[in-house]
Design a protein around this motif. Structure first.
Motif, PDB file in Angstrom:
ATOM      1  N   VAL A 123      21.946  20.662  -2.065  1.00  0.00           N
ATOM      2  CA  VAL A 123      20.826  20.390  -2.954  1.00  0.00           C
ATOM      3  C   VAL A 123      21.379  19.991  -4.315  1.00  0.00           C
ATOM      4  O   VAL A 123      22.272  20.658  -4.843  1.00  0.00           O
ATOM      5  CB  VAL A 123      19.920  21.632  -3.089  1.00  0.00           C
ATOM      6  CG1 VAL A 123      18.819  21.373  -4.096  1.00  0.00           C
ATOM      7  CG2 VAL A 123      19.340  22.017  -1.739  1.00  0.00           C
ATOM      8  N   GLN A 124      20.847  18.915  -4.860  1.00  0.00           N
ATOM      9  CA  GLN A 124      21.242  18.476  -6.195  1.00  0.00           C
ATOM     10  C   GLN A 124      20.045  18.608  -7.128  1.00  0.00           C
ATOM     11  O   GLN A 124      18.927  18.240  -6.778  1.00  0.00           O
ATOM     12  CB  GLN A 124      21.734  17.025  -6.188  1.00  0.00           C
ATOM     13  CG  GLN A 124      23.026  16.801  -5.422  1.00  0.00           C
ATOM     14  CD  GLN A 124      22.813  16.742  -3.919  1.00  0.00           C
ATOM     15  OE1 GLN A 124      21.857  16.160  -3.434  1.00  0.00           O
ATOM     16  NE2 GLN A 124      23.733  17.346  -3.166  1.00  0.00           N
ATOM     17  N   LEU A 125      20.312  19.124  -8.316  1.00  0.00           N
ATOM     18  CA  LEU A 125      19.269  19.360  -9.305  1.00  0.00           C
ATOM     19  C   LEU A 125      19.681  18.757 -10.643  1.00  0.00           C
ATOM     20  O   LEU A 125      20.824  18.966 -11.089  1.00  0.00           O
ATOM     21  CB  LEU A 125      19.035  20.865  -9.465  1.00  0.00           C
ATOM     22  CG  LEU A 125      18.711  21.645  -8.189  1.00  0.00           C
ATOM     23  CD1 LEU A 125      18.738  23.151  -8.456  1.00  0.00           C
ATOM     24  CD2 LEU A 125      17.360  21.232  -7.641  1.00  0.00           C
ATOM     25  N   VAL A 126      18.761  18.032 -11.272  1.00  0.00           N
ATOM     26  CA  VAL A 126      19.041  17.418 -12.563  1.00  0.00           C
ATOM     27  C   VAL A 126      17.876  17.704 -13.503  1.00  0.00           C
ATOM     28  O   VAL A 126      16.748  17.269 -13.250  1.00  0.00           O
ATOM     29  CB  VAL A 126      19.259  15.904 -12.438  1.00  0.00           C
ATOM     30  CG1 VAL A 126      19.516  15.296 -13.812  1.00  0.00           C
ATOM     31  CG2 VAL A 126      20.407  15.591 -11.486  1.00  0.00           C
ATOM     32  N   GLU A 127      18.157  18.422 -14.585  1.00  0.00           N
ATOM     33  CA  GLU A 127      17.124  18.756 -15.564  1.00  0.00           C
ATOM     34  C   GLU A 127      17.012  17.671 -16.627  1.00  0.00           C
ATOM     35  O   GLU A 127      17.983  16.972 -16.927  1.00  0.00           O
ATOM     36  CB  GLU A 127      17.419  20.085 -16.259  1.00  0.00           C
ATOM     37  CG  GLU A 127      17.558  21.288 -15.355  1.00  0.00           C
ATOM     38  CD  GLU A 127      19.004  21.570 -15.025  1.00  0.00           C
ATOM     39  OE1 GLU A 127      19.342  22.734 -14.731  1.00  0.00           O
ATOM     40  OE2 GLU A 127      19.815  20.626 -15.059  1.00  0.00           O
ATOM     41  N   SER A 128      15.829  17.589 -17.212  1.00  0.00           N
ATOM     42  CA  SER A 128      15.591  16.699 -18.352  1.00  0.00           C
ATOM     43  C   SER A 128      14.435  17.251 -19.164  1.00  0.00           C
ATOM     44  O   SER A 128      13.722  18.157 -18.709  1.00  0.00           O
ATOM     45  CB  SER A 128      15.278  15.272 -17.878  1.00  0.00           C
ATOM     46  OG  SER A 128      14.105  15.267 -17.091  1.00  0.00           O
ATOM     47  N   GLY A 129      14.268  16.721 -20.372  1.00  0.00           N
ATOM     48  CA  GLY A 129      13.118  17.081 -21.186  1.00  0.00           C
ATOM     49  C   GLY A 129      13.403  18.048 -22.309  1.00  0.00           C
ATOM     50  O   GLY A 129      12.500  18.382 -23.084  1.00  0.00           O
ATOM     51  N   ASN A 164       4.591  26.229 -23.954  1.00  0.00           N
ATOM     52  CA  ASN A 164       3.700  26.143 -25.104  1.00  0.00           C
ATOM     53  C   ASN A 164       3.953  27.291 -26.072  1.00  0.00           C
ATOM     54  O   ASN A 164       4.563  28.300 -25.704  1.00  0.00           O
ATOM     55  CB  ASN A 164       2.237  26.168 -24.638  1.00  0.00           C
ATOM     56  CG  ASN A 164       1.893  25.008 -23.734  1.00  0.00           C
ATOM     57  OD1 ASN A 164       2.401  23.899 -23.891  1.00  0.00           O
ATOM     58  ND2 ASN A 164       1.010  25.258 -22.783  1.00  0.00           N
ATOM     59  N   SER A 165       3.467  27.137 -27.283  1.00  0.00           N
ATOM     60  CA  SER A 165       3.608  28.184 -28.314  1.00  0.00           C
ATOM     61  C   SER A 165       5.049  28.668 -28.398  1.00  0.00           C
ATOM     62  O   SER A 165       5.325  29.872 -28.389  1.00  0.00           O
ATOM     63  CB  SER A 165       2.669  29.356 -28.000  1.00  0.00           C
ATOM     64  OG  SER A 165       1.332  28.930 -27.922  1.00  0.00           O
ATOM     65  N   LEU A 166       5.951  27.726 -28.491  1.00  0.00           N
ATOM     66  CA  LEU A 166       7.371  28.073 -28.479  1.00  0.00           C
ATOM     67  C   LEU A 166       7.766  28.864 -29.717  1.00  0.00           C
ATOM     68  O   LEU A 166       7.217  28.666 -30.816  1.00  0.00           O
ATOM     69  CB  LEU A 166       8.213  26.801 -28.371  1.00  0.00           C
ATOM     70  CG  LEU A 166       8.257  26.201 -26.955  1.00  0.00           C
ATOM     71  CD1 LEU A 166       8.741  24.765 -26.998  1.00  0.00           C
ATOM     72  CD2 LEU A 166       9.133  27.042 -26.056  1.00  0.00           C
ATOM     73  N   LEU A 210       7.080  21.844 -25.172  1.00  0.00           N
ATOM     74  CA  LEU A 210       8.019  20.973 -24.479  1.00  0.00           C
ATOM     75  C   LEU A 210       7.740  21.072 -22.980  1.00  0.00           C
ATOM     76  O   LEU A 210       7.280  22.127 -22.504  1.00  0.00           O
ATOM     77  CB  LEU A 210       9.478  21.380 -24.736  1.00  0.00           C
ATOM     78  CG  LEU A 210      10.137  20.944 -26.042  1.00  0.00           C
ATOM     79  CD1 LEU A 210      11.525  21.557 -26.149  1.00  0.00           C
ATOM     80  CD2 LEU A 210      10.210  19.434 -26.151  1.00  0.00           C
ATOM     81  N   ARG A 211       8.058  19.998 -22.286  1.00  0.00           N
ATOM     82  CA  ARG A 211       7.926  20.005 -20.817  1.00  0.00           C
ATOM     83  C   ARG A 211       9.274  19.640 -20.229  1.00  0.00           C
ATOM     84  O   ARG A 211       9.788  18.544 -20.467  1.00  0.00           O
ATOM     85  CB  ARG A 211       6.861  19.019 -20.354  1.00  0.00           C
ATOM     86  CG  ARG A 211       6.582  19.078 -18.860  1.00  0.00           C
ATOM     87  CD  ARG A 211       5.449  18.119 -18.488  1.00  0.00           C
ATOM     88  NE  ARG A 211       5.130  18.159 -17.073  1.00  0.00           N
ATOM     89  CZ  ARG A 211       4.272  19.025 -16.534  1.00  0.00           C
ATOM     90  NH1 ARG A 211       3.658  19.905 -17.303  1.00  0.00           N
ATOM     91  NH2 ARG A 211       4.019  18.999 -15.232  1.00  0.00           N
ATOM     92  N   LEU A 212       9.834  20.551 -19.449  1.00  0.00           N
ATOM     93  CA  LEU A 212      11.089  20.314 -18.771  1.00  0.00           C
ATOM     94  C   LEU A 212      10.819  19.857 -17.345  1.00  0.00           C
ATOM     95  O   LEU A 212       9.859  20.316 -16.712  1.00  0.00           O
ATOM     96  CB  LEU A 212      11.942  21.589 -18.740  1.00  0.00           C
ATOM     97  CG  LEU A 212      12.205  22.271 -20.084  1.00  0.00           C
ATOM     98  CD1 LEU A 212      13.108  23.483 -19.872  1.00  0.00           C
ATOM     99  CD2 LEU A 212      12.805  21.316 -21.087  1.00  0.00           C
ATOM    100  N   SER A 213      11.675  18.985 -16.854  1.00  0.00           N
ATOM    101  CA  SER A 213      11.567  18.531 -15.476  1.00  0.00           C
ATOM    102  C   SER A 213      12.883  18.732 -14.752  1.00  0.00           C
ATOM    103  O   SER A 213      13.955  18.656 -15.364  1.00  0.00           O
ATOM    104  CB  SER A 213      11.176  17.048 -15.429  1.00  0.00           C
ATOM    105  OG  SER A 213       9.860  16.864 -15.861  1.00  0.00           O
ATOM    106  N   CYS A 214      12.795  18.973 -13.465  1.00  0.00           N
ATOM    107  CA  CYS A 214      13.972  19.143 -12.620  1.00  0.00           C
ATOM    108  C   CYS A 214      13.796  18.226 -11.415  1.00  0.00           C
ATOM    109  O   CYS A 214      12.880  18.427 -10.601  1.00  0.00           O
ATOM    110  CB  CYS A 214      14.091  20.594 -12.181  1.00  0.00           C
ATOM    111  SG  CYS A 214      15.390  20.907 -10.962  1.00  0.00           S
ATOM    112  N   ALA A 215      14.644  17.228 -11.324  1.00  0.00           N
ATOM    113  CA  ALA A 215      14.615  16.315 -10.192  1.00  0.00           C
ATOM    114  C   ALA A 215      15.497  16.882  -9.088  1.00  0.00           C
ATOM    115  O   ALA A 215      16.686  17.132  -9.302  1.00  0.00           O
ATOM    116  CB  ALA A 215      15.110  14.938 -10.608  1.00  0.00           C
ATOM    117  N   ALA A 216      14.899  17.082  -7.931  1.00  0.00           N
ATOM    118  CA  ALA A 216      15.625  17.696  -6.821  1.00  0.00           C
ATOM    119  C   ALA A 216      15.875  16.682  -5.720  1.00  0.00           C
ATOM    120  O   ALA A 216      15.027  15.839  -5.427  1.00  0.00           O
ATOM    121  CB  ALA A 216      14.827  18.871  -6.268  1.00  0.00           C
TER     122      ALA A 216
END
Length: 128
Positions: free
Chosen positions: A2-8, A84-86, A18-24
């Motif tokens: 499994v490969q995972l790449v975060e962004s955001g 939210n509300s970081l 902020l919204r983080l994404s993880c492409a799997a």
């Protein structure tokens, strides 16, 4: 595998979002649990939230009531973390992880040692 790449990740002022994404990619099954962890400098890696790849069950850290939301989009093979509300104490490197060895509602879901696949991490910095 499994490969995972975060962004955001990025920098934001306290109270912002902020919204983080993880492409799997790779061999991901419906039984996989996808989780977000974070690690601040000098601290241990901390569980944030998790979602089952094959369902809608979610699991959150007790310290984050209502501020963070984890979701997944199987069509796009992504898992997201809406924050939210970081607060300045949310500053950390955020990691996406996958495990086929835990149940979504179980305590071991919160233990990073039970995850076999990790992304490279994305920095989130919250200024006061």
């Amino acid at each position: 595998q499994v490969q995972l790449v975060e962004s955001g990740g990025g920098s934001v002022q306290a109270g912002g979002s902020l919204r983080l994404s993880c492409a799997a990619s790779g061999r991901i099954f419906t039984s996989h649990v996808m989780a977000w962890f974070r690690q601040a400098p000098g601290k241990v890696r901390q569980f944030v939230a998790a979602i089952k790849w094959g369902g809608c069950d979610t699991h959150y850290a007790d310290s984050l009531p209502g501020r963070f939301t984890v979701s997944r989009d199987n069509a796009k093979n992504t898992v997201s973390l809406q924050m939210n509300s970081l607060k300045p104490e949310d500053t950390a490197v955020y990691y996406c992880a996958a495990s086929n060895r835990v149940l979504i509602t179980s305590t071991p879901t919160r233990d990073p040692r039970n995850y076999d696949h990790w992304g490279q991490g994305t920095q989130v910095t919250v200024s006061s």
